[in-house]
Design a protein around this motif. Structure first.
Motif: not given
Lengths: 225, 225, 225, 225
Positions: C173, C175, C179, C182-183, C186, D191, D210, D213-214
DNA sequence: TATGAATGAGGCTTCATTCAT
DNA sequence: CATGAATGAAGCCTCATTCAT
């Protein structure tokens, strides 16, 4: 408690109230603090004692102590007052005077023995206080200046005169009476000290009998012939 | 180690080197710290002494002290080693053994007098150390447990056997030999104590002569007849 | 020892020797000190660690440490060199490059899963080192400036480009790829952290299966439709 | 206490007062010291912080600190009380309970998003405290034993039950709910961490968007189909 | 180059003393 | 007069760092 041993069968109870009971001159709180100080100091020594613990022991706040004693050291010095007032003053006035006064009627053995037993019990009863002051005095001799300058000379002189009299009438050998007293006092002091330092070795001893024997050794060692 | 020089022939000053001189087992710095500690502690007492002053006195930095002794208390405990090693071990091994060994050839007066003079000098020389340990031991008895448990019984037993022998051969009266020793030791100990506590009273005394008289009093008091 | 787990049946062993083995550029002693430092620091933390203990652990004298590292802090900073050199450089060069390079032949699931498992094992193996640096970096961010300024941007950019490609070809998608990374990072980081912080809760887990599910969640969450 | 103001009506910022304001149970000075400790510890780390600086920061004398906390370490441990009391207790009681309670009326997206935003803000606000405790806990895990043993299991269980419900009603795929929570929490935690560790990279981000979105990625990854 | 004894600045902590209530 | 919280000087002790061997 300290009085439970006052069933002394001796002639008459020579000074019996040398524990720290309220004096007329001091307030009750004053005394409670002093008593607590003796308890704490004698357990841990002056340097290792905390004013906070004295306060707790006395049941007052820490600040209150300093309303009565300007510094912690003053608290230690304050202990000397009763020591002198109640312990050494009678030592001279009562007992020693009595030695001479009853000299005529009683044998020297009886007199010395009574005095010895009396002194030993008196010291034992005040041992915590004495221990505290002695330990600190080892490093601050000025603490016992009053004792050294005023009390000790009198005791030495009184006893020396007594011994001198025995020398004069031919009972004792001709030895410096001050040395005689020194020897006698050392024997008695050493007896108490060893009793407390080496408890295991001597705890089953019959104190009164032993003291009698010590006095006996001294007298035999000192008597003519 | 300290005993290797004990090949001293006779009555002349027995053991003279019990002050704190370097031992082979300890580094020089170790000893300098111990010596400084004795000096400082004996002046002010343990609690009032500062490690900073011990350091200055020893000529080392304060941190160095703690390279040798983990805590200040360990420094105090460390003082007991020389006290025991150099003071009490000879007390038992040398002098007391000599009492018995020379008994046959010399009079009991001579023997006791020698021992007394020797002990007094030894104690005097180590008085700062003894004072320090004694004052602290009054409140931390475990400090002298080694003395009480190991050294004292031996001394008491050795001397008691000696006195018992005198009783057995009819020289002494029949008194508990432990009490005899206790009395004798008290006399000697008291002599030293009073000399240091009441110096003004006794400073002009002839020490050797006085000790002779004290031994004399004891012997007369103890001898048969 | 650290190599015993190298029986990885995966495609190919991606970097396996990231533990602290001697580097060609550093002397053996240098390395022994660094290794010891990691051990000690990771047990007690930098502040609570003692250079003396690092020395003992390294089998050298304390002074030797300061021949190699001017200060204790330099020792900590010295740990970052291998961390960067051996850990993050390969992170970028090998694995991530391989992601792109094998993208054509393998499914994205396979690629991400391999990378994840590889990274987790790599981190686990170097956890003591990472823990040490991370904890200290929390209060001295300049410690990881090299990481933040040089390594992180490259990683972020590389991964972002990779994710961007997926977005461009309609797989993911739309995005922000940063991020996305980052996701993803994480998730993986948190997985390791919770494994070590809450061991009781998660110790019986099947790591590989769980990681697969996590990647799966991420991919499903990110894929179009 | 801190919860008495929780009469906040709806979705707007849930709990906002978790900073270290005076509690009724602790004296004002007690709190001033704790606050100062958080400030100083979070700047330099526990080991590099000086009690003298905490004192200055708190506006009290250094000695006063030790009237409230026996040791410096106790001061660190003391920080956990507010951390648990004010931070994690509401974490469980308020927010998480609310998740379940409002589940019927609101979409899962809404709920998770609210919770996420709320938790992130809460953590951000207490970041200095959390950072301090976390860094030290890395080397003294017992510091967070209360969290690990009491708080964490409850949170895990509460969230797992929530996720399990979603699985049961067919909304979520059949994945171990504990792993679901672990993944979700990792995402949120990571995050926050990256936001603070790599500020330059992410400082211009729209946090709320953000996070949305996460959550979205997570939900999509987890939802059936 | 390796050593480790020595250093000394500075930290944590204690505790007698003060003083506002 | 009693209180006890606050003080702050000073002590013990640690430990990174130096340097002579």
């Amino acid at each position: 408690m300290a009085d439970t041993t006052n069933d002394q069968n001796q002639r008459d109870n020579i000074e019996t109230e040398f524990d720290l009971l309220p004096d007329s001159e001091l307030t009750e709180k004053h005394w409670k603090i002093l008593e607590a100080a003796v308890r704490v100091f004698s357990e841990k020594g002056f340097g290792a004692s905390r004013t906070s613990e004295v306060a707790k022991e006395a049941g007052v706040s820490e600040g209150t102590i300093f309303n009565y004693f300007k510094t912690k050291k003053d608290l230690l010095v304050g202990l000397l007052i009763p020591l002198v007032t109640r312990f050494f003053r009678p030592l001279i006035l009562s007992s020693l005077e009595r030695i001479l006064s009853t000299r005529k009627e009683r044998s020297i053995e009886e007199v010395l023995h009574d005095v010895t037993l009396d002194r030993v019990q008196l010291i034992q009863k005040n041992l915590p206080l004495i221990k505290t002051v002695a330990a600190e005095a080892a490093f601050h001799p000025e603490l016992i200046d009053p004792l050294r300058e005023q009390v000790a000379p009198k005791v030495i002189e009184t006893m020396s005169r007594y011994f001198q009299a025995e020398i004069d009438n031919g009972t004792f050998r001709d030895i410096d009476p001050k040395l005689l007293f020194r020897t006698f006092a050392s024997m008695v002091g050493g007896y108490i000290l060893t009793r407390n330092v080496l408890p295991a070795e001597y705890e089953d001893a019959d104190e009164e009998a032993e003291l009698k024997q010590m006095v006996d050794i001294f007298l035999n060692g000192v008597k003519k012939q």
